[in-house]
Scaffold this motif. Structure first.
Motif, mmCIF file in Angstrom:
data_model
loop_
_atom_site.group_PDB
_atom_site.id
_atom_site.type_symbol
_atom_site.label_atom_id
_atom_site.label_comp_id
_atom_site.label_asym_id
_atom_site.label_seq_id
_atom_site.Cartn_x
_atom_site.Cartn_y
_atom_site.Cartn_z
ATOM 1 N N LEU A 11 43.651 46.022 48.155
ATOM 2 C CA LEU A 11 42.693 46.883 47.457
ATOM 3 C C LEU A 11 42.069 47.944 48.369
ATOM 4 O O LEU A 11 42.465 49.101 48.341
ATOM 5 N N THR A 43 43.207 40.273 47.387
ATOM 6 C CA THR A 43 42.097 40.695 48.238
ATOM 7 C C THR A 43 41.515 39.531 49.018
ATOM 8 O O THR A 43 41.401 38.424 48.494
ATOM 9 N N ASN A 45 38.487 39.510 49.824
ATOM 10 C CA ASN A 45 37.091 39.436 49.376
ATOM 11 C C ASN A 45 36.867 38.129 48.624
ATOM 12 O O ASN A 45 37.461 37.890 47.573
ATOM 13 N N GLN A 48 33.446 38.155 45.229
ATOM 14 C CA GLN A 48 33.516 38.560 43.831
ATOM 15 C C GLN A 48 34.497 37.696 43.041
ATOM 16 O O GLN A 48 35.457 37.159 43.584
ATOM 17 N N VAL A 53 36.227 42.110 40.052
ATOM 18 C CA VAL A 53 37.199 43.008 40.670
ATOM 19 C C VAL A 53 37.928 43.814 39.605
ATOM 20 O O VAL A 53 38.115 45.035 39.743
ATOM 21 N N LYS A 56 35.810 46.667 38.304
ATOM 22 C CA LYS A 56 35.778 47.808 39.225
ATOM 23 C C LYS A 56 37.049 48.634 39.105
ATOM 24 O O LYS A 56 36.996 49.875 39.041
ATOM 25 N N VAL A 69 44.320 39.499 39.320
ATOM 26 C CA VAL A 69 43.585 39.595 40.582
ATOM 27 C C VAL A 69 43.532 38.233 41.263
ATOM 28 O O VAL A 69 43.087 37.251 40.668
ATOM 29 N N THR A 71 41.840 36.629 44.480
ATOM 30 C CA THR A 71 40.926 36.735 45.604
ATOM 31 C C THR A 71 41.187 35.596 46.592
ATOM 32 O O THR A 71 41.879 34.622 46.258
#
Length: 251
Positions: A11, A43, A45, A48, A53, A56, A69, A71
């Motif tokens: 990302l 990601t 990250n 979140q 995500v 966004k 997604v 994470t």
């Protein structure tokens, strides 16, 4: 160039910079959508949730659902489900990690696992509890090893800094799930139903993205839109290195 049947993307530095979209990446994702070529996002990250995500990305003009997604929190929870049964956990982290482990029994005295993700409200007490539990026999797992991350006010300490402080105190290194570990890419491929041999991973950071792809034995596209401008000095090379995704043609 090779015709891949599916794509995975990093990302930050690949799709956007902070809250600003990288236009060539958004255009490329729209091309994939038009051609019905499946894609997903990976990601490190841990703070979140996939829903956050995805929201966004949607606001930046990407057609995406939360299931696309993965994470580091989601990958860590998948790793625990795969390797452990009936365990209690002590979790340091924000909403993304707390939600991923919400079904597990929480224990701050003698947990089976200590799971550490980025916590921007970390305290000495939290770190002490984690280190004490590890010394008492808990398995130590870190969502990701990022030393520093970029925020609006500049570089700040990432989860790697927190995990290493706990590792030093407990004299125990963690099992790391996020990039450059291959584990997070294995989770993404399995979750999305992709064939790793027919999938390419796109990222900007050699030390996290490209190494993760190499370790997962996947083809990689290095885009020169983020952290690593050139990969020429590295022993192991990405499959491709291009200025941006506008330079990649879908065959």
């Amino acid at each position: 160039m090779k015709a891949y049947k599916s794509y995975l993307f990093d990302l930050d530095g690949t799709i956007y910079h902070g809250n600003k979209a990288i236009s060539s990446a958004i255009q490329f994702l729209n091309q994939l959508e038009l051609k019905n070529i499946p894609y997903g996002f990976v990601t490190n990250n841990s703070t979140q949730t996939p829903d956050q995500v995805a929201k966004k990305l949607t606001n930046l003009g990407v057609k995406v659902e939360a299931r696309q997604v993965v994470t580091s929190s989601i990958a860590t929870a998948a790793y625990v489900r795969k390797h452990y049964r009936d365990v209690s956990v002590f979790v340091i982290g924000e909403v993304g990690l707390q939600e991923a482990f919400s079904q597990y029994r929480q224990d701050s005295i003698r947990p089976n696992l200590v799971v550490v993700g980025l916590d921007r409200k970390i305290t000495h007490d939290k770190m002490s509890v984690a280190a004490r539990c590890i010394v008492n026999g808990a398995t130590f797992i870190a969502t990701n090893p990022d030393r520093m991350i970029t925020q609006e006010n500049g570089l700040v300490c990432g989860n790697g800094a927190i995990a290493q402080a706990i590792a030093y105190a407990a004299n125990t290194e963690p099992v790391v799930i996020g990039k450059p570990s291959a584990e997070i890419l294995h989770t993404a491929v399995n979750q999305l139903g992709f064939n790793a041999l027919e999938t390419v991973f796109v990222g900007d950071n050699y030390e996290t993205d490209i190494l993760a792809g190499i370790r997962a034995k996947m083809d990689t596209i290095h885009v020169q839109t983020g952290v690593t401008v050139s990969c020429q000095s590295f022993d192991e090379q990405p499959t491709y290195s291009i200025p941006s995704l506008i330079n990649w043609s879908l065959l």
